[in-house]
Design a protein around this motif. Structure first.
Motif, PDB file in Angstrom:
ATOM      1  N   UNK A 116      10.897  12.481   2.154  1.00  0.00           N
ATOM      2  CA  UNK A 116      10.179  11.205   2.164  1.00  0.00           C
ATOM      3  C   UNK A 116       8.729  11.408   2.607  1.00  0.00           C
ATOM      4  N   UNK A 117       8.524  12.272   3.613  1.00  0.00           N
ATOM      5  CA  UNK A 117       7.169  12.491   4.129  1.00  0.00           C
ATOM      6  C   UNK A 117       6.304  13.205   3.098  1.00  0.00           C
ATOM      7  N   UNK A 118       6.893  14.153   2.383  1.00  0.00           N
ATOM      8  CA  UNK A 118       6.146  14.858   1.337  1.00  0.00           C
ATOM      9  C   UNK A 118       5.720  13.890   0.237  1.00  0.00           C
ATOM     10  N   UNK A 119       6.634  12.987  -0.153  1.00  0.00           N
ATOM     11  CA  UNK A 119       6.305  11.987  -1.181  1.00  0.00           C
ATOM     12  C   UNK A 119       5.209  11.046  -0.681  1.00  0.00           C
ATOM     13  N   UNK A 120       5.308  10.683   0.599  1.00  0.00           N
ATOM     14  CA  UNK A 120       4.307   9.793   1.190  1.00  0.00           C
ATOM     15  C   UNK A 120       2.928  10.450   1.190  1.00  0.00           C
ATOM     16  N   UNK A 121       2.859  11.719   1.568  1.00  0.00           N
ATOM     17  CA  UNK A 121       1.577  12.425   1.591  1.00  0.00           C
ATOM     18  C   UNK A 121       0.940  12.481   0.213  1.00  0.00           C
ATOM     19  N   UNK A 124      -0.418   9.091  -0.590  1.00  0.00           N
ATOM     20  CA  UNK A 124      -1.629   8.813   0.193  1.00  0.00           C
ATOM     21  C   UNK A 124      -2.831   9.556  -0.372  1.00  0.00           C
ATOM     22  N   UNK A 125      -2.628  10.773  -0.838  1.00  0.00           N
ATOM     23  CA  UNK A 125      -3.721  11.514  -1.470  1.00  0.00           C
ATOM     24  C   UNK A 125      -4.251  10.747  -2.685  1.00  0.00           C
ATOM     25  N   UNK A 126      -3.326  10.248  -3.508  1.00  0.00           N
ATOM     26  CA  UNK A 126      -3.733   9.472  -4.692  1.00  0.00           C
ATOM     27  C   UNK A 126      -4.432   8.182  -4.274  1.00  0.00           C
ATOM     28  N   UNK A 127      -3.901   7.536  -3.232  1.00  0.00           N
ATOM     29  CA  UNK A 127      -4.477   6.267  -2.759  1.00  0.00           C
ATOM     30  C   UNK A 127      -5.898   6.476  -2.259  1.00  0.00           C
ATOM     31  N   UNK A 128      -6.098   7.508  -1.437  1.00  0.00           N
ATOM     32  CA  UNK A 128      -7.428   7.768  -0.889  1.00  0.00           C
ATOM     33  C   UNK A 128      -8.410   8.191  -1.983  1.00  0.00           C
ATOM     34  N   UNK A 129      -7.888   8.904  -2.975  1.00  0.00           N
ATOM     35  CA  UNK A 129      -8.742   9.287  -4.095  1.00  0.00           C
ATOM     36  C   UNK A 129      -9.181   8.044  -4.874  1.00  0.00           C
ATOM     37  N   UNK A 130      -8.234   7.110  -5.050  1.00  0.00           N
ATOM     38  CA  UNK A 130      -8.560   5.878  -5.776  1.00  0.00           C
ATOM     39  C   UNK A 130      -9.557   5.030  -5.009  1.00  0.00           C
ATOM     40  N   UNK A 131      -9.473   5.034  -3.705  1.00  0.00           N
ATOM     41  CA  UNK A 131     -10.437   4.287  -2.898  1.00  0.00           C
ATOM     42  C   UNK A 131     -11.850   4.820  -3.106  1.00  0.00           C
ATOM     43  N   UNK A 132     -11.962   6.119  -3.221  1.00  0.00           N
ATOM     44  CA  UNK A 132     -13.269   6.736  -3.405  1.00  0.00           C
ATOM     45  C   UNK A 132     -13.777   6.587  -4.831  1.00  0.00           C
ATOM     46  N   UNK A 133     -12.843   6.561  -5.791  1.00  0.00           N
ATOM     47  CA  UNK A 133     -13.240   6.509  -7.201  1.00  0.00           C
ATOM     48  C   UNK A 133     -13.614   5.110  -7.647  1.00  0.00           C
ATOM     49  N   UNK A 142      -2.487  -0.866  -3.453  1.00  0.00           N
ATOM     50  CA  UNK A 142      -1.421  -0.983  -2.457  1.00  0.00           C
ATOM     51  C   UNK A 142      -1.318   0.308  -1.659  1.00  0.00           C
ATOM     52  N   UNK A 143      -1.497   0.186  -0.369  1.00  0.00           N
ATOM     53  CA  UNK A 143      -1.423   1.366   0.489  1.00  0.00           C
ATOM     54  C   UNK A 143       0.031   1.840   0.597  1.00  0.00           C
ATOM     55  N   UNK A 144       0.278   3.117   0.391  1.00  0.00           N
ATOM     56  CA  UNK A 144       1.655   3.631   0.496  1.00  0.00           C
ATOM     57  C   UNK A 144       2.191   3.487   1.915  1.00  0.00           C
ATOM     58  N   UNK A 145       3.509   3.443   2.045  1.00  0.00           N
ATOM     59  CA  UNK A 145       4.143   3.406   3.362  1.00  0.00           C
ATOM     60  C   UNK A 145       5.120   4.575   3.479  1.00  0.00           C
ATOM     61  N   UNK A 146       5.365   4.974   4.719  1.00  0.00           N
ATOM     62  CA  UNK A 146       6.266   6.089   4.987  1.00  0.00           C
ATOM     63  C   UNK A 146       7.680   5.573   5.195  1.00  0.00           C
TER      64      UNK A 146
END
Length: 458
Positions: A116-121, A124-133, A142-146
């Motif tokens: 679950x933590x690996x999927x969350x990470x 989150x990488x995709x989410x943070x990339x989208x925030x910057x893009x 939508x921010x991912x949750x753990x």
């Protein structure tokens, strides 16, 4: 039995008999509640890691409970639904390998949490990339949750938030239970200790939050397991925990004659680790059967009739007042135990019934009642006030007065179980429990007893 069918020796029965002979434990964990395949794995863990057998048995039971979560529940009667959550306390001395034993038992669940933590990470990488893009429409992201199953260090609010992310439920797993309870005292103004009692019952959780959205969990599942040192048991009786029913809900795993864990060069056959992982994983996968609503099992008629007869004749409450709360809660636990045992069987044995809790599971639940009741009495004896005689119930005082300074078991049965108003004053089973109270009696020889505090008039 078919006379043409050859008799075979069950190696699991031999293992159980050998342990009873060698260790002479008065109250061993009843491993035979588990299917043979699981017993074989536990015996392999014992032979290789040398962890205490009670720790392993109770650890596997708790891990199975956590894996099941709210996915499958038991309907005792319409309107009476039982979940599989347990509140377990592992008692021992420093160095008794309580934590390593639990780590081994919960390894498949930790593996699931790691996934679950690996999927969350990754999310989150995709989410943070989208925030910057994307400079615009960031609020639409939508921010991912753990998602997780096990909780170690948490605030009450974080626990509820984590449960909202994992609807199938959580298990609080801590090395030292006392630390958890001390942390809860920081939140007593908001009733967090009482919240633990509510979590045990599975009542709806509703949390209003001023800073963000309120949370409501209609069908919560929260289990608890942690270790405690023998000298710290008194902490469980502080702050009203002894009188508010909290202690009555705890399943104490308190082995007798704890031995030092001896290091060795034994290596475990990986097939046993794989098989154990598969069993717990099968229970974790049960949530896929339930979707949004839990699967409701029923108890087969003959199993319910057997349990009703047992409960109606369970007279442990007729002697000690403090036994009543423990006995009643453990009777409730029998349904939880039975549900776990039945689902474990279905996770191991192909074609095993997964729609009904059957007689064998109920009998296993009763064995667990006896095991945990014995341990609860052992803990209560240690927490008893120094002026022990003054703490006795009127009935117990009367029986003690009637008994001579030295007596046989036959004499004690005649005096203690005498008929009053058409029924025995206490049952033979309750008398047996009384005679085992080392603060009151010494067993001189087989069937012969002596009072610890002599009555000068006798």
């Amino acid at each position: 039995m078919d006379e043409n069918k050859p008799n075979r020796i069950n190696t699991i029965d031999l293992e159980n008999d050998y342990l009873k002979l060698v260790h002479r434990n008065e109250n061993p964990f009843p491993l035979d509640i588990f299917p043979n395949e699981l017993q074989e794995i536990i015996f392999e863990f014992l032979n290789v890691f040398k962890f205490n057998l009670d720790y392993l048995g109770a650890g596997v039971l708790a891990a199975a409970s956590a894996a099941i979560g709210r996915s499958h529940q038991l309907q005792v009667k319409p309107g009476w639904i039982v979940k599989a959550n347990l509140f377990t306390v592992i008692v021992g001395k420093p160095g008794d390998a309580k934590t390593p034993a639990l780590s081994l038992c919960f390894k498949p669940i930790n593996k699931a949490d790691k996934k679950y933590f690996s999927e969350y990470n990754a999310l989150m990488d995709d989410y943070e990339k989208s925030l910057n893009d994307k400079a615009e429409n960031k609020e639409q992201l939508n921010k991912p949750y753990l998602k997780k199953i096990l909780m170690n260090d948490y605030t009450p609010e974080a626990l509820i938030l984590a449960h909202s992310y994992n609807k199938n439920g959580l298990c609080i797993l801590v090395d030292e239970l006392v630390s958890l309870l001390k942390n809860l005292t920081r939140y007593t103004n908001s009733g967090e200790e009482e919240a633990l009692l509510s979590y045990w019952s599975g009542a709806t959780i509703s949390k209003d939050r001023t800073s963000s959205r309120s949370i409501r969990i209609n069908d919560p599942f929260i289990g608890l397991i942690g270790g405690i040192q023998i000298g710290a048991l008194k902490e469980l009786a502080k702050g009203g925990k002894k009188s508010n029913g909290f202690m009555d809900r705890l399943l104490f795993v308190y082995p007798e004659n704890l031995e030092k864990v001896l290091w060795n060069n034994n290596e475990i056959d990986k097939i046993h680790l794989t098989n154990y992982n598969n069993i717990i994983s099968n229970l974790l996968d049960l949530k896929n059967d339930s979707q949004d609503s839990p699967v409701i099992l029923k108890i087969e008629k003959k199993a319910q009739e057997f349990l009703n007869t047992w409960q109606n004749n369970n007279k442990t409450v007729d002697l000690f007042e403090y036994e009543r709360g423990i006995s009643v809660k453990l009777e409730d636990y029998i349904y939880r135990f039975s549900l776990i045992i039945q689902l474990l069987s279905s996770a191991i044995v192909e074609g095993e019934n997964k729609a009904e809790v059957q007689l064998a599971a109920v009998k296993g639940g009763i064995k667990l009642y006896d095991y945990f009741f014995h341990n609860a009495m052992k803990v209560r004896d240690q927490l008893a006030p120094k002026n022990y005689l003054e703490s006795l119930t009127p009935l117990k005082k009367a029986i003690l007065k009637d008994l001579p300074n030295t007596f046989s078991k036959e004499v004690s049965m005649k005096l203690a179980c005498k008929v009053i108003d058409g029924k025995p004053r206490i049952s033979e089973r309750s008398l047996h429990t009384l005679l085992k109270d080392e603060k009151l009696f010494i067993k001189v020889s087989h069937g012969e007893y002596e009072k610890v505090i002599k009555d000068k008039s006798n």
